[in-house]
Design a protein around this motif. Sequence first.
Motif, mmCIF file in Angstrom:
data_model
loop_
_atom_site.group_PDB
_atom_site.id
_atom_site.type_symbol
_atom_site.label_atom_id
_atom_site.label_comp_id
_atom_site.label_asym_id
_atom_site.label_seq_id
_atom_site.Cartn_x
_atom_site.Cartn_y
_atom_site.Cartn_z
ATOM 1 N N LEU A 1 3.115 12.092 -30.417
ATOM 2 C CA LEU A 1 2.136 12.831 -29.625
ATOM 3 C C LEU A 1 1.670 14.096 -30.342
ATOM 4 N N ARG A 2 2.557 14.693 -31.105
ATOM 5 C CA ARG A 2 2.143 15.879 -31.883
ATOM 6 C C ARG A 2 1.078 15.495 -32.899
ATOM 7 N N ILE A 3 1.270 14.361 -33.559
ATOM 8 C CA ILE A 3 0.268 13.891 -34.522
ATOM 9 C C ILE A 3 -1.035 13.548 -33.796
ATOM 10 N N LEU A 4 -0.911 12.910 -32.632
ATOM 11 C CA LEU A 4 -2.107 12.586 -31.851
ATOM 12 C C LEU A 4 -2.864 13.842 -31.457
ATOM 13 N N GLU A 5 -2.154 14.866 -31.045
ATOM 14 C CA GLU A 5 -2.796 16.139 -30.693
ATOM 15 C C GLU A 5 -3.573 16.707 -31.869
ATOM 16 N N MET A 6 -2.964 16.659 -33.052
ATOM 17 C CA MET A 6 -3.628 17.193 -34.251
ATOM 18 C C MET A 6 -4.900 16.410 -34.561
ATOM 19 N N ILE A 7 -4.829 15.074 -34.445
ATOM 20 C CA ILE A 7 -6.001 14.234 -34.745
ATOM 21 C C ILE A 7 -7.117 14.500 -33.739
ATOM 22 N N ALA B 1 8.750 4.687 -41.189
ATOM 23 C CA ALA B 1 8.127 4.729 -42.515
ATOM 24 C C ALA B 1 6.656 5.106 -42.444
ATOM 25 N N GLN B 2 6.021 4.909 -41.294
ATOM 26 C CA GLN B 2 4.596 5.192 -41.159
ATOM 27 C C GLN B 2 4.310 6.664 -40.864
ATOM 28 N N ILE B 3 5.296 7.358 -40.336
ATOM 29 C CA ILE B 3 5.075 8.711 -39.847
ATOM 30 C C ILE B 3 4.610 9.681 -40.930
ATOM 31 N N PRO B 4 5.252 9.730 -42.133
ATOM 32 C CA PRO B 4 4.795 10.707 -43.144
ATOM 33 C C PRO B 4 3.328 10.552 -43.506
ATOM 34 N N HIS B 5 2.847 9.300 -43.640
ATOM 35 C CA HIS B 5 1.441 9.084 -43.985
ATOM 36 C C HIS B 5 0.525 9.560 -42.859
ATOM 37 N N CYS B 6 0.934 9.283 -41.612
ATOM 38 C CA CYS B 6 0.116 9.707 -40.469
ATOM 39 C C CYS B 6 0.097 11.221 -40.330
ATOM 40 N N LEU B 7 1.235 11.857 -40.577
ATOM 41 C CA LEU B 7 1.308 13.311 -40.483
ATOM 42 C C LEU B 7 0.441 13.961 -41.557
ATOM 43 N N ALA B 8 0.505 13.423 -42.776
ATOM 44 C CA ALA B 8 -0.328 13.960 -43.861
ATOM 45 C C ALA B 8 -1.812 13.769 -43.539
ATOM 46 N N PHE B 9 -2.136 12.632 -42.944
ATOM 47 C CA PHE B 9 -3.523 12.367 -42.555
ATOM 48 C C PHE B 9 -3.985 13.360 -41.495
ATOM 49 N N GLU C 1 -2.781 16.359 -40.869
ATOM 50 C CA GLU C 1 -2.842 17.716 -41.429
ATOM 51 C C GLU C 1 -4.075 17.939 -42.276
ATOM 52 N N ASN C 2 -4.759 16.850 -42.637
ATOM 53 C CA ASN C 2 -5.979 16.953 -43.441
ATOM 54 C C ASN C 2 -7.218 17.166 -42.568
ATOM 55 N N HIS C 3 -7.015 17.339 -41.238
ATOM 56 C CA HIS C 3 -8.090 17.629 -40.273
ATOM 57 C C HIS C 3 -9.213 16.586 -40.312
ATOM 58 N N PRO C 4 -8.899 15.324 -39.993
ATOM 59 C CA PRO C 4 -9.930 14.281 -40.033
ATOM 60 C C PRO C 4 -10.996 14.486 -38.962
ATOM 61 N N LYS C 5 -12.179 13.943 -39.252
ATOM 62 C CA LYS C 5 -13.286 13.949 -38.298
ATOM 63 C C LYS C 5 -13.611 12.502 -37.957
ATOM 64 N N LEU C 6 -12.870 11.969 -37.003
ATOM 65 C CA LEU C 6 -13.001 10.554 -36.680
ATOM 66 C C LEU C 6 -14.198 10.284 -35.779
ATOM 67 N N ARG C 7 -14.710 9.049 -35.880
ATOM 68 C CA ARG C 7 -15.737 8.553 -34.959
ATOM 69 C C ARG C 7 -15.113 7.646 -33.903
ATOM 70 N N ARG C 8 -14.098 6.858 -34.315
ATOM 71 C CA ARG C 8 -13.403 5.960 -33.390
ATOM 72 C C ARG C 8 -11.908 6.049 -33.609
#
Length: 583
Positions: free
Chosen positions: A290-296, A258-266, A268-275
């Motif tokens: 891992l694909r989502i992790l690569e994108m982040i 259930a968490q995957i769609p929200h994480c994938l959408a996040f 795909e929005n190209h976040p600029k994380l600090r941590r």
Amino acid sequence: MEVYKKRRIDTPTETTISEADLDSLVCYTFSIDLVLKEILKQLPVKDLLTCSLVSKNWNYSSRSVLRENKRCLAYTRRYDWCQDLRSIDRIMAQSQNLPINGLSLSIKTSDHDCIAYSNLTEAFPFLLGAFKIKYLEINWVDLMECPGVEFLKTVFRSRAFYLKGLEIFKIPCPIAMNITDFCGIEPERKLSWLPNVTTLELPYSVHACKYFLDDLLQATPKLKNLHGSIAFETLDVIQRQKRGNAIKDFDYCPADDAQIPHCLAFAENHPKLRRLNFSAYLDEKMNLYLRILEMILDSSSDSLEELDISHWNLFLLNKLEIPPLKTVYILRLGYCQAIDAQEGYSTLRKINWDRLFPNLQVLEIFDEEVREEGVKMYIDADLMDSPDFWSSSVEKFIILASSYPRPEPIFECFSQLLPNVKNVQILSCPNINSYLSLMWTTWKDIECITFYNTNDTELNGSLDAVFCGIEEDMAEELRKVHLKTLELIQLKPTRPSMLDLKKLKRFQLDILHRKTCDNTDKNNFILSKVTGALVFRNMPQVRVDIARMDCKSSWNVPCRFKLDHLSPYARFFFATGWCPFTN
């Protein structure tokens, strides 16, 4: 047709500038206010406060930079916070050119001594008048009614326009559920009662209250930076308000579909994380994780500063096709000794550290367990035969020592992995004698050693023999010798000692003394005059800081942690139990 002749350009000859002329030039440069201010903007808060003591001109410029470009807060204590707030008001009203631009309020204990007042603006005339609160931190533990709480309500109701940054560590749930009504904010202002806040920091407990988070996101139309432990539970709330790009801290710990769609959408929005905190166990969805992790990581490769990851997940990260994380300077690693013990070699040496983290400065380790049967799932069969690597950039190493009672494997592994360490910090050390003995020999170029939150239960005997590098029976004999005679002795250690660290600049021991002393031996200090005269006195380049709590023993004996006899060689301060680590 015009003809242009080539002109000869003479190379300027080198000129030498005398030291006096150079000093004059530097003084002239710093006398230009615009130049001085630009230089001061590059300094941290502590250095700016120091610069403000140089002269009136530097005082004005340094404090101006603090107010305009930094966070400089006045703090209240937890138990007398109401009284503290009034004291802050009076002190600030009498001061000129204040560097302070915010407040940090700890609201705790409903039975504290409240101040007497008839009118709130009379109780806090400066804070509710000329002072504009730019940054506000709140640690609201107890639900209560007092002048300090009314002050906070007034700030949110009528002075929130000045706020640029809001940080909430804790807040009572009844208030969080409806903070606008609690503060008396008019209905027409509920959607924008924090109009100029650009930075918001919230802990996980606040994020879990979705109503409160939803209210804050609506109230901050100019929000650019959202910090705190943001996880799956609140990701949908943030994305629904189209604030995904404001997220700077993210806990990516996938556990169900259930968490995957929200994480994938996040992602795909190209976040600029600090941590980023990543933790996942191998299952049939791991390729998607891992694909989502690569994108982040790809989108955050030029902004990510801190990474929290487990030992086994680091192997997965090493296989990903991601650019070097050049801005990551802090890595918090859940190191599992059982993995290395089972494999029979240092598995962390197989990570290409300089490729993944070319500018890593700080490595912090804590214990994290993994099921024995799960280790093989993460480690390739040919990992042992791959080349060994190390980190050439890490200079600070932090150990949560309570997780590692046996330090020998830790020092053996990380002395090879981190050959250039200059600063070691150890938290809650369970076996300080062993840790100290290894510290004297592991990194010869070490410059700073700090033991934070060392419990008195771990300090049963004297540490003289460990510091001096001698046998305990010799240390016992030396404790009987007069101080003047000790100072004449040329110590020749028979074992590794603190004297071996020729480049050491600072040593700090932070002792938490919670039990009263019951020892009738007046010389049974954890560090006696022997260490002072034979070690500290012969290392004048080392600043020795000792944080202590001395007790009033019912046995009528001196507290063995008082250590006043070391005052010629060490500085003392009160141990608070607080640890200024990488958080």
